[in-house]
Enzyme design. Structure first.
Site, PDB file in Angstrom:
ATOM      1  N   ARG A 138      44.900-118.281 -67.004  1.00  0.00           N
ATOM      2  CA  ARG A 138      45.157-118.227 -65.559  1.00  0.00           C
ATOM      3  C   ARG A 138      45.670-116.821 -65.227  1.00  0.00           C
ATOM      4  NH1 ARG A 138      43.074-122.481 -66.119  1.00  0.00           N
ATOM      5  NH2 ARG A 138      43.565-124.496 -65.157  1.00  0.00           N
ATOM      6  N   PHE A 194      57.387-124.754 -66.619  1.00  0.00           N
ATOM      7  CA  PHE A 194      57.834-123.887 -67.723  1.00  0.00           C
ATOM      8  C   PHE A 194      59.180-123.231 -67.392  1.00  0.00           C
ATOM      9  CE2 PHE A 194      53.398-122.859 -69.774  1.00  0.00           C
ATOM     10  CZ  PHE A 194      53.213-124.213 -70.005  1.00  0.00           C
ATOM     11  N   LYS A 247      37.652-128.522 -50.183  1.00  0.00           N
ATOM     12  CA  LYS A 247      37.817-127.105 -49.855  1.00  0.00           C
ATOM     13  C   LYS A 247      36.456-126.421 -49.717  1.00  0.00           C
ATOM     14  CE  LYS A 247      42.157-126.059 -49.306  1.00  0.00           C
ATOM     15  NZ  LYS A 247      42.594-125.596 -47.976  1.00  0.00           N
ATOM     16  N   TYR A 264      40.001-132.248 -54.096  1.00  0.00           N
ATOM     17  CA  TYR A 264      40.449-130.933 -53.615  1.00  0.00           C
ATOM     18  C   TYR A 264      39.282-129.937 -53.619  1.00  0.00           C
ATOM     19  CZ  TYR A 264      43.515-126.812 -53.229  1.00  0.00           C
ATOM     20  OH  TYR A 264      44.134-125.652 -52.820  1.00  0.00           O
ATOM     21  N   PRO A 278      40.074-126.053 -65.665  1.00  0.00           N
ATOM     22  CA  PRO A 278      39.288-124.823 -65.881  1.00  0.00           C
ATOM     23  C   PRO A 278      39.749-124.082 -67.137  1.00  0.00           C
ATOM     24  CG  PRO A 278      39.919-125.028 -63.579  1.00  0.00           C
ATOM     25  CD  PRO A 278      40.667-126.099 -64.322  1.00  0.00           C
TER      26      PRO A 278
HETATM   27  N1  UDP Z   1      49.847-126.672 -67.778  1.00  0.00           N
HETATM   28  C1  UDP Z   1      50.525-126.801 -68.975  1.00  0.00           C
HETATM   29  N2  UDP Z   1      51.751-127.412 -68.943  1.00  0.00           N
HETATM   30  C2  UDP Z   1      52.338-127.863 -67.802  1.00  0.00           C
HETATM   31  C3  UDP Z   1      51.624-127.715 -66.575  1.00  0.00           C
HETATM   32  C4  UDP Z   1      50.367-127.119 -66.607  1.00  0.00           C
HETATM   33  O1  UDP Z   1      50.047-126.386 -70.037  1.00  0.00           O
HETATM   34  O2  UDP Z   1      53.465-128.383 -67.867  1.00  0.00           O
HETATM   35  C5  UDP Z   1      48.528-125.988 -67.795  1.00  0.00           C
HETATM   36  C6  UDP Z   1      47.393-126.731 -67.103  1.00  0.00           C
HETATM   37  O3  UDP Z   1      46.747-127.622 -68.006  1.00  0.00           O
HETATM   38  C7  UDP Z   1      46.491-125.589 -66.673  1.00  0.00           C
HETATM   39  C8  UDP Z   1      47.452-124.426 -66.432  1.00  0.00           C
HETATM   40  O4  UDP Z   1      48.666-124.774 -67.090  1.00  0.00           O
HETATM   41  O5  UDP Z   1      45.612-125.231 -67.722  1.00  0.00           O
HETATM   42  C9  UDP Z   1      47.756-124.187 -64.966  1.00  0.00           C
HETATM   43  O6  UDP Z   1      48.062-125.419 -64.378  1.00  0.00           O
HETATM   44  P1  UDP Z   1      48.635-125.554 -62.922  1.00  0.00           P
HETATM   45  O7  UDP Z   1      48.922-127.020 -62.705  1.00  0.00           O
HETATM   46  O8  UDP Z   1      49.757-124.617 -62.700  1.00  0.00           O
HETATM   47  O9  UDP Z   1      47.482-125.104 -61.936  1.00  0.00           O
HETATM   48  P2  UDP Z   1      45.889-125.114 -61.968  1.00  0.00           P
HETATM   49  O10 UDP Z   1      45.534-123.717 -62.240  1.00  0.00           O
HETATM   50  O11 UDP Z   1      45.385-126.020 -63.065  1.00  0.00           O
HETATM   51  O12 UDP Z   1      45.509-125.611 -60.633  1.00  0.00           O
END
Ligand code: UDP
Length: 327
Positions: free
Chosen positions: A227, A207, A165, A161, A290
């Site tokens: 995030r 979540f 991109k 990805y 990240p």
């Molecule tokens: N994450 C988490 N639990 C979950 C799904 C994601 O703790 O059930 C964490 C993931 O490791 C990341 C953040 O939440 O650090 C955001 O993940 P997401 O998949 O939403 O998007 P990303 O920003 O990584 O593309």
């Protein structure tokens, strides 16, 4: 950076927008936005991750035309059709997609985007590439500003990805420089809202669904990674503002409110009045995850005047209402 204002059309009824990836979460909202303004919208999708129910919703507008098609293979025959604006939004974008369909992701962001740029060149249409905060990889500067080149692993679990991109941005820039195609680039940071896939594996759908069912909230790692979450309506407005700005260089778009994943889990439990407990688990998606992500939005605010305004609480409640309606 000079302060320029966007030049929006006075009348949308004579305009045609072409949206690649129309059945997806963000693009389906974008299609609806222009359909509501009275524009003609031509949508294309092959349903690899997009949802037919989004196309059903859009099909109630008589100014919507849909083609089920893989843009890496061909585009609809549009010889006699005027196209004014093209949105390149066809890429799968969830971390779980990266392990399941990496080659499809790389192909759509290379051959697919190439085809869309040729269409823009042929039609004299303005073109917007929907890029991503993933071009910054696991960033070494914080917040991320557009001039930062990123810290990307070329062979890691996210590379299909991130690198494709980055290629799409380079391709878009080359079409602008060599053929004078009128291009725009946005780098989309984490976005959420109704129509996200409930099983798309991302943090917000996971979540919220866990909180609604009073199940354990699965925080990956120690939850200290950060995030910034933008509600869909703010994201669509930001993208629209960039399309009607005059700058060809990338714009970050999103919301600059920053949460650790652990804090996000806590506020979701609180706002949704859930009795879920938070659990910390090791997960394969943590590789190259990240550690911090927040957009520097100075450029967006200065050049377009747009600033996200939907609060995390308001956005989460609306998104939870959507997921509840699927039960
Ligand atoms: N994450 C988490 N639990 C979950 C799904 C994601 O703790 O059930 C964490 C993931 O490791 C990341 C953040 O939440 O650090 C955001 O993940 P997401 O998949 O939403 O998007 P990303 O920003 O990584 O593309």
């Amino acid at each position: 950076m000079t302060n320029t204002t966007c030049r929006f059309p006075e009348n949308y009824e004579s305009l045609t927008f072409f949206v690649a990836g129309a059945a997806g979460f963000i693009p389906s909202h974008l299609c609806e936005y222009y359909l509501e303004k009275g524009a003609k919208v031509i949508g294309v999708d092959n349903f690899i991750t997009g949802s037919p129910s989004n196309i059903e919703l859009l099909s109630k507008y008589k100014n919507f035309e849909f083609h089920e098609m893989d843009i890496t293979q061909k585009l609809p025959s549009l010889d006699k059709t005027k196209i004014d604006f093209i949105y390149s939004l066809a890429s799968p974008a969830s971390p779980i997609d990266f392990s399941q369909i990496p080659l499809e992701i790389m192909r759509v962001n290379s051959e697919g985007v190439w085809r869309l740029l040729l269409l823009a060149q042929q039609k004299g249409a303005r073109f917007l590439e929907a890029s991503t905060s993933e071009v910054y990889g696991d960033p070494e500067i914080h917040p991320q500003v557009e001039s930062y080149w990123g810290n990307v692993n070329p062979i890691g679990p996210r590379s299909c990805y991130d690198e494709s991109k980055r290629f799409a941005e380079a391709l878009t820039t080359s079409f602008h420089k060599k053929f004078k195609v009128d291009t725009r680039i946005v780098r989309i940071f984490n976005t959420y809202g109704p129509r996200m896939r409930p099983n798309d594996g991302r943090m917000i759908p996971n979540f919220i669904n866990q909180a609604l069912k009073n199940q354990e909230i699965t925080v990956y790692g120690d939850g200290a990674q950060t995030r910034s979450f933008c509600y869909i309506s703010d994201l669509i407005e930001s993208m629209h503002h960039v399309m009607f700005s005059s700058d060809h260089m990338p714009f970050n778009i999103g919301n600059s409110g920053e949460y650790t994943v652990r804090e996000a889990a806590e506020v979701i439990v609180k706002y949704l009045k859930s009795s879920s407990k938070i659990t910390f688990i090791d997960h394969h998606l943590l590789e190259d995850d990240p550690k911090m992500r927040r957009p520097d939005l100075t450029k967006l605010v200065t050049l377009t005047g747009y600033r996200a305004s939907v609060s995390f609480e308001e956005g989460l409640i609306k998104t939870a209402d959507f997921f509840r309606s699927l039960f």
